[in-house]
Motif scaffolding. Structure first.
Motif, mmCIF file in Angstrom:
data_model
loop_
_atom_site.group_PDB
_atom_site.id
_atom_site.type_symbol
_atom_site.label_atom_id
_atom_site.label_comp_id
_atom_site.label_asym_id
_atom_site.label_seq_id
_atom_site.Cartn_x
_atom_site.Cartn_y
_atom_site.Cartn_z
ATOM 1 N N MET A 1 0.853 -1.195 0.000
ATOM 2 C CA MET A 1 0.000 0.000 0.000
ATOM 3 C C MET A 1 0.888 1.245 0.000
ATOM 4 O O MET A 1 1.782 1.357 0.829
ATOM 5 N N PRO A 2 0.622 2.161 -0.914
ATOM 6 C CA PRO A 2 1.423 3.391 -0.941
ATOM 7 C C PRO A 2 1.292 4.164 0.364
ATOM 8 O O PRO A 2 0.223 4.221 0.957
ATOM 9 N N GLU A 3 2.400 4.746 0.810
ATOM 10 C CA GLU A 3 2.387 5.488 2.062
ATOM 11 C C GLU A 3 2.460 6.988 1.837
ATOM 12 O O GLU A 3 1.763 7.747 2.486
ATOM 13 N N MET A 4 3.319 7.413 0.931
ATOM 14 C CA MET A 4 3.458 8.832 0.626
ATOM 15 C C MET A 4 2.769 9.108 -0.704
ATOM 16 O O MET A 4 2.579 8.215 -1.518
ATOM 17 N N LEU A 5 2.436 10.364 -0.923
ATOM 18 C CA LEU A 5 1.753 10.748 -2.155
ATOM 19 C C LEU A 5 2.542 10.315 -3.395
ATOM 20 O O LEU A 5 1.970 9.763 -4.336
ATOM 21 N N ILE A 6 3.850 10.502 -3.386
ATOM 22 C CA ILE A 6 4.683 10.120 -4.544
ATOM 23 C C ILE A 6 4.600 8.625 -4.821
ATOM 24 O O ILE A 6 4.721 8.183 -5.967
ATOM 25 N N ASP A 7 4.348 7.838 -3.774
ATOM 26 C CA ASP A 7 4.236 6.381 -3.948
ATOM 27 C C ASP A 7 3.048 6.008 -4.840
ATOM 28 O O ASP A 7 3.088 4.998 -5.541
ATOM 29 N N TYR A 8 1.994 6.827 -4.817
ATOM 30 C CA TYR A 8 0.851 6.566 -5.696
ATOM 31 C C TYR A 8 1.260 6.743 -7.157
ATOM 32 O O TYR A 8 0.879 5.948 -8.012
ATOM 33 N N TYR A 9 2.030 7.792 -7.429
ATOM 34 C CA TYR A 9 2.514 8.002 -8.799
ATOM 35 C C TYR A 9 3.379 6.820 -9.247
ATOM 36 O O TYR A 9 3.260 6.343 -10.367
ATOM 37 N N LYS A 10 4.239 6.364 -8.339
ATOM 38 C CA LYS A 10 5.110 5.224 -8.666
ATOM 39 C C LYS A 10 4.286 3.966 -8.918
ATOM 40 O O LYS A 10 4.580 3.194 -9.834
ATOM 41 N N ALA A 11 3.248 3.752 -8.116
ATOM 42 C CA ALA A 11 2.398 2.568 -8.286
ATOM 43 C C ALA A 11 1.626 2.640 -9.605
ATOM 44 O O ALA A 11 1.473 1.627 -10.298
ATOM 45 N N ILE A 12 1.165 3.829 -9.960
ATOM 46 C CA ILE A 12 0.462 4.001 -11.235
ATOM 47 C C ILE A 12 1.424 3.741 -12.393
ATOM 48 O O ILE A 12 1.071 3.064 -13.366
ATOM 49 N N GLU A 13 2.647 4.234 -12.270
ATOM 50 C CA GLU A 13 3.644 3.980 -13.318
ATOM 51 C C GLU A 13 3.916 2.484 -13.447
ATOM 52 O O GLU A 13 4.029 1.954 -14.557
ATOM 53 N N ASN A 14 4.003 1.794 -12.325
ATOM 54 C CA ASN A 14 4.246 0.353 -12.336
ATOM 55 C C ASN A 14 3.102 -0.380 -13.053
ATOM 56 O O ASN A 14 3.344 -1.246 -13.898
ATOM 57 N N SER A 15 1.858 -0.016 -12.741
ATOM 58 C CA SER A 15 0.723 -0.644 -13.423
ATOM 59 C C SER A 15 0.726 -0.301 -14.908
ATOM 60 O O SER A 15 0.402 -1.143 -15.745
ATOM 61 N N SER A 16 1.110 0.920 -15.231
ATOM 62 C CA SER A 16 1.199 1.348 -16.625
ATOM 63 C C SER A 16 2.233 0.512 -17.389
ATOM 64 O O SER A 16 1.988 0.082 -18.515
ATOM 65 N N ALA A 17 3.373 0.270 -16.758
ATOM 66 C CA ALA A 17 4.421 -0.547 -17.388
ATOM 67 C C ALA A 17 3.934 -1.985 -17.588
ATOM 68 O O ALA A 17 4.206 -2.602 -18.622
ATOM 69 N N LYS A 18 3.181 -2.502 -16.619
ATOM 70 C CA LYS A 18 2.639 -3.862 -16.752
ATOM 71 C C LYS A 18 1.573 -3.923 -17.832
ATOM 72 O O LYS A 18 1.453 -4.923 -18.545
ATOM 73 N N MET A 19 0.793 -2.844 -17.974
ATOM 74 C CA MET A 19 -0.184 -2.770 -19.071
ATOM 75 C C MET A 19 0.529 -2.842 -20.416
ATOM 76 O O MET A 19 0.087 -3.558 -21.321
ATOM 77 N N LEU A 20 1.625 -2.092 -20.546
ATOM 78 C CA LEU A 20 2.380 -2.083 -21.798
ATOM 79 C C LEU A 20 2.951 -3.468 -22.085
ATOM 80 O O LEU A 20 2.867 -3.957 -23.211
ATOM 81 N N GLU A 21 3.498 -4.100 -21.070
ATOM 82 C CA GLU A 21 4.040 -5.450 -21.229
ATOM 83 C C GLU A 21 2.944 -6.408 -21.698
ATOM 84 O O GLU A 21 3.150 -7.202 -22.629
ATOM 85 N N ALA A 22 1.764 -6.335 -21.092
ATOM 86 C CA ALA A 22 0.645 -7.197 -21.486
ATOM 87 C C ALA A 22 0.202 -6.888 -22.914
ATOM 88 O O ALA A 22 -0.107 -7.797 -23.684
ATOM 89 N N ALA A 23 0.184 -5.598 -23.284
ATOM 90 C CA ALA A 23 -0.214 -5.214 -24.645
ATOM 91 C C ALA A 23 0.776 -5.777 -25.666
ATOM 92 O O ALA A 23 0.372 -6.232 -26.740
ATOM 93 N N ARG A 24 2.055 -5.757 -25.320
ATOM 94 C CA ARG A 24 3.066 -6.322 -26.232
ATOM 95 C C ARG A 24 2.842 -7.813 -26.440
ATOM 96 O O ARG A 24 3.144 -8.348 -27.502
ATOM 97 N N LEU A 25 2.311 -8.483 -25.411
ATOM 98 C CA LEU A 25 2.014 -9.913 -25.497
ATOM 99 C C LEU A 25 0.616 -10.174 -26.048
ATOM 100 O O LEU A 25 0.192 -11.320 -26.151
ATOM 101 N N LYS A 26 -0.102 -9.094 -26.388
ATOM 102 C CA LYS A 26 -1.486 -9.171 -26.875
ATOM 103 C C LYS A 26 -2.408 -9.857 -25.863
ATOM 104 O O LYS A 26 -3.357 -10.544 -26.228
ATOM 105 N N ASP A 27 -2.104 -9.668 -24.586
ATOM 106 C CA ASP A 27 -2.925 -10.211 -23.503
ATOM 107 C C ASP A 27 -3.870 -9.096 -23.037
ATOM 108 O O ASP A 27 -3.628 -8.408 -22.056
ATOM 109 N N TRP A 28 -4.967 -8.926 -23.792
ATOM 110 C CA TRP A 28 -5.856 -7.789 -23.564
ATOM 111 C C TRP A 28 -6.609 -7.899 -22.247
ATOM 112 O O TRP A 28 -6.965 -6.881 -21.652
#
Length: 99
Positions: A1-28
């Motif tokens: 669980m994010p603790e500081m405000l910046i941690d939310y941005y980092k968590a969103i970036e992490n999910s964004s990177a995983k979305m891109l990885e899944a898109a590259r694998l065509k795992d919609w």
């Protein structure tokens, strides 16, 4: 669980990177799952940001994170275009119902 405000941005970036990885694998299904995780994190971020500010150094980091998220999003859109076109083709001829 994010603790500081910046941690939310980092968590969103992490999910964004995983979305891109899944898109590259065509795992919609995974793309949609991570998109949902991003939406939840964004709502939590909005709530926290009402009462919390970033430090000057964190604001710079936020800018860098947001640029990476936007680049990921652009790449995901490019990868998703053929899938969306196929999806639109499937819907052709179907009655259009708006809720």
């Amino acid at each position: 669980m994010p603790e500081m405000l910046i941690d939310y941005y980092k968590a969103i970036e992490n999910s964004s990177a995983k979305m891109l990885e899944a898109a590259r694998l065509k795992d919609w299904d995974e793309v949609v799952r991570y998109e949902g995780a991003c939406a939840v994190l964004i709502e939590q971020l909005r709530y926290r940001a009402q009462n919390e500010d970033l430090e000057p150094e964190q604001r710079k980091e936020k800018t860098r994170i947001m640029q990476r998220i936007l680049r990921n999003d652009a790449q995901i859109r490019i990868l998703a275009e053929p899938w969306l076109a196929q999806f639109d083709h499937v819907l052709e001829g179907q009655p259009q119902v708006l809720h």
